[in-house]
Design an enzyme around this catalytic site. Sequence first.
Site, PDB file in Angstrom:
ATOM      1  N   THR A  98      -2.296  -0.257   7.965  1.00  0.00           N
ATOM      2  CA  THR A  98      -3.336   0.547   8.611  1.00  0.00           C
ATOM      3  C   THR A  98      -4.309  -0.406   9.300  1.00  0.00           C
ATOM      4  OG1 THR A  98      -3.141   2.225   6.895  1.00  0.00           O
ATOM      5  CG2 THR A  98      -5.129   2.283   8.254  1.00  0.00           C
ATOM      6  N   LYS A 173      -3.765   8.032  11.845  1.00  0.00           N
ATOM      7  CA  LYS A 173      -4.050   7.535  10.483  1.00  0.00           C
ATOM      8  C   LYS A 173      -5.563   7.531  10.224  1.00  0.00           C
ATOM      9  CE  LYS A 173      -3.381   5.343   6.532  1.00  0.00           C
ATOM     10  NZ  LYS A 173      -2.558   5.637   5.393  1.00  0.00           N
ATOM     11  N   LYS A 241     -11.876  -0.678   4.331  1.00  0.00           N
ATOM     12  CA  LYS A 241     -11.432  -1.236   5.625  1.00  0.00           C
ATOM     13  C   LYS A 241     -11.030  -0.116   6.589  1.00  0.00           C
ATOM     14  CE  LYS A 241      -7.197  -1.927   5.622  1.00  0.00           C
ATOM     15  NZ  LYS A 241      -5.976  -1.179   5.932  1.00  0.00           N
TER      16      LYS A 241
HETATM   17  P1  NAP Z   1      -1.372  -4.941  -1.094  1.00  0.00           P
HETATM   18  O1  NAP Z   1      -0.600  -4.525  -2.289  1.00  0.00           O
HETATM   19  O2  NAP Z   1      -2.710  -5.571  -1.275  1.00  0.00           O
HETATM   20  O3  NAP Z   1      -0.427  -5.934  -0.236  1.00  0.00           O
HETATM   21  C1  NAP Z   1      -0.920  -6.589   0.900  1.00  0.00           C
HETATM   22  C2  NAP Z   1       0.223  -7.422   1.495  1.00  0.00           C
HETATM   23  O4  NAP Z   1      -0.260  -8.071   2.680  1.00  0.00           O
HETATM   24  C3  NAP Z   1       0.702  -8.539   0.554  1.00  0.00           C
HETATM   25  O5  NAP Z   1       2.078  -8.724   0.749  1.00  0.00           O
HETATM   26  C4  NAP Z   1      -0.096  -9.738   1.075  1.00  0.00           C
HETATM   27  O6  NAP Z   1       0.494 -10.987   0.755  1.00  0.00           O
HETATM   28  C5  NAP Z   1      -0.026  -9.475   2.565  1.00  0.00           C
HETATM   29  N1  NAP Z   1      -1.057 -10.188   3.326  1.00  0.00           N
HETATM   30  C6  NAP Z   1      -2.389  -9.916   3.337  1.00  0.00           C
HETATM   31  N2  NAP Z   1      -3.012 -10.766   4.184  1.00  0.00           N
HETATM   32  C7  NAP Z   1      -2.066 -11.559   4.715  1.00  0.00           C
HETATM   33  C8  NAP Z   1      -2.079 -12.606   5.661  1.00  0.00           C
HETATM   34  N3  NAP Z   1      -3.233 -13.012   6.250  1.00  0.00           N
HETATM   35  N4  NAP Z   1      -0.923 -13.221   5.969  1.00  0.00           N
HETATM   36  C9  NAP Z   1       0.227 -12.834   5.393  1.00  0.00           C
HETATM   37  N5  NAP Z   1       0.329 -11.823   4.499  1.00  0.00           N
HETATM   38  C10 NAP Z   1      -0.814 -11.201   4.164  1.00  0.00           C
HETATM   39  O7  NAP Z   1      -1.622  -3.718  -0.100  1.00  0.00           O
HETATM   40  P2  NAP Z   1      -0.747  -2.389   0.080  1.00  0.00           P
HETATM   41  O8  NAP Z   1      -1.298  -1.348  -0.825  1.00  0.00           O
HETATM   42  O9  NAP Z   1       0.690  -2.733   0.060  1.00  0.00           O
HETATM   43  O10 NAP Z   1      -1.212  -1.971   1.564  1.00  0.00           O
HETATM   44  C11 NAP Z   1      -0.639  -2.598   2.730  1.00  0.00           C
HETATM   45  C12 NAP Z   1      -1.088  -1.804   3.962  1.00  0.00           C
HETATM   46  O11 NAP Z   1      -0.648  -0.437   3.847  1.00  0.00           O
HETATM   47  C13 NAP Z   1      -2.608  -1.760   4.161  1.00  0.00           C
HETATM   48  O12 NAP Z   1      -2.928  -1.814   5.527  1.00  0.00           O
HETATM   49  C14 NAP Z   1      -2.982  -0.412   3.559  1.00  0.00           C
HETATM   50  O13 NAP Z   1      -4.199   0.080   4.108  1.00  0.00           O
HETATM   51  C15 NAP Z   1      -1.778   0.429   3.932  1.00  0.00           C
HETATM   52  N6  NAP Z   1      -1.510   1.588   3.052  1.00  0.00           N
HETATM   53  C16 NAP Z   1      -1.596   1.490   1.696  1.00  0.00           C
HETATM   54  C17 NAP Z   1      -1.337   2.621   0.912  1.00  0.00           C
HETATM   55  C18 NAP Z   1      -1.420   2.582  -0.605  1.00  0.00           C
HETATM   56  O14 NAP Z   1      -1.454   3.662  -1.229  1.00  0.00           O
HETATM   57  N7  NAP Z   1      -1.438   1.406  -1.242  1.00  0.00           N
HETATM   58  C19 NAP Z   1      -0.980   3.828   1.507  1.00  0.00           C
HETATM   59  C20 NAP Z   1      -0.865   3.888   2.888  1.00  0.00           C
HETATM   60  C21 NAP Z   1      -1.132   2.761   3.650  1.00  0.00           C
HETATM   61  P3  NAP Z   1       0.256 -11.653  -0.716  1.00  0.00           P
HETATM   62  O15 NAP Z   1       1.280 -11.045  -1.606  1.00  0.00           O
HETATM   63  O16 NAP Z   1       0.427 -13.099  -0.485  1.00  0.00           O
HETATM   64  O17 NAP Z   1      -1.158 -11.305  -1.117  1.00  0.00           O
END
Ligand code: NAP
Length: 291
Positions: A98, A173, A241
């Site tokens: 997102t 979104k 965010k």
């Molecule tokens: P998360 O568990 O915190 O995972 C974040 C991922 O991004 C990890 O693989 C992290 O790597 C990677 N990352 C972050 N900064 C980076 C960078 N500068 N360079 C390379 N890799 C980087 O988050 P998530 O829940 O999966 O969410 C991911 C996205 O989907 C977000 O934009 C979120 O808003 C969206 N989303 C989430 C949900 C939900 O329910 N969780 C639902 C819909 C949409 P590391 O493993 O090294 O930290």
Amino acid sequence: MMVEQIKAGIVGLGAMGAAMAMHLADAGLLRAVWNRTRSKADALATDTGVAVADEPAQLAATCNVILTCVSADQDLLDVIGRLLPGVKPGSVVVDTSTVSPATARQVSASLLEVGAGFVDAPVSGGVEGARKGTLSVMVGGDSTNISRIRPVLEAISASVTHMGPVGSGQATKAVNQVMIAGIAEAVCEALALAEKLNLPSERLLAVVGAGAAGSWFLDHRGQTMLKNRFDVGFKLSLLLKDLQICQVLAQDLDISMPTVEAAIRDYRALVEMGDGDHDISGLIRLKRDAG
Ligand code: NAP
């Protein structure tokens, strides 16, 4: 591009990306993965047998559909920068993170310069939806690119909806996140009130959930938040965010969104309390202490 010709790679194996990767592997589409913290990529490779790339550019060189799922706008720009040296003309990058519509358009322009396509494809449905492969995907981009990568989106979702050109998925979104924030404000405030009124929690969740106040959030987070479990799901720092993206859109359109402003104040306070990694249902802690 026929289904069997797709060679998909994923960059970003967090809560959402890792679950989506398992579905792509099950569909026989996944070739390679990369994650900043290598151990997560190694664990996925052990489970699925796919290759772990040493660098995003190496993954890009072996895949023709590259799915990204990282935290925020600057993180997406960083990984695109690291992918670009390996991206082949004709490849399509699909971003499921997102981010703002403006960032989606910026990324699309940088990929166009190397002859590659871009589709913004943010998702809704939570970690549960990602694990079950039942996400709802809101898609922005060119119809040709979308039809080429459709099997990848269908492998992770129950519904794929084309909203318009690049950026339209992220605009949709943003609309979704205004609703998520408003529902969370209302449900957390209501359940904090129910606790103060000493109502029996199991019966309360059952009776209100069965009526017009029922919602995904109440169904999936009602039980856990009343038990003070905030480890599941969607980190509240990520919703903060998202709401800041909505705030910028409102400023650009010269409209006011008081619900978004209230939610930003609440989630900022929770992040300052050190709760940024808690699920958004952690908002109930603030509502319990309110006033
Ligand atoms: P998360 O568990 O915190 O995972 C974040 C991922 O991004 C990890 O693989 C992290 O790597 C990677 N990352 C972050 N900064 C980076 C960078 N500068 N360079 C390379 N890799 C980087 O988050 P998530 O829940 O999966 O969410 C991911 C996205 O989907 C977000 O934009 C979120 O808003 C969206 N989303 C989430 C949900 C939900 O329910 N969780 C639902 C819909 C949409 P590391 O493993 O090294 O930290």
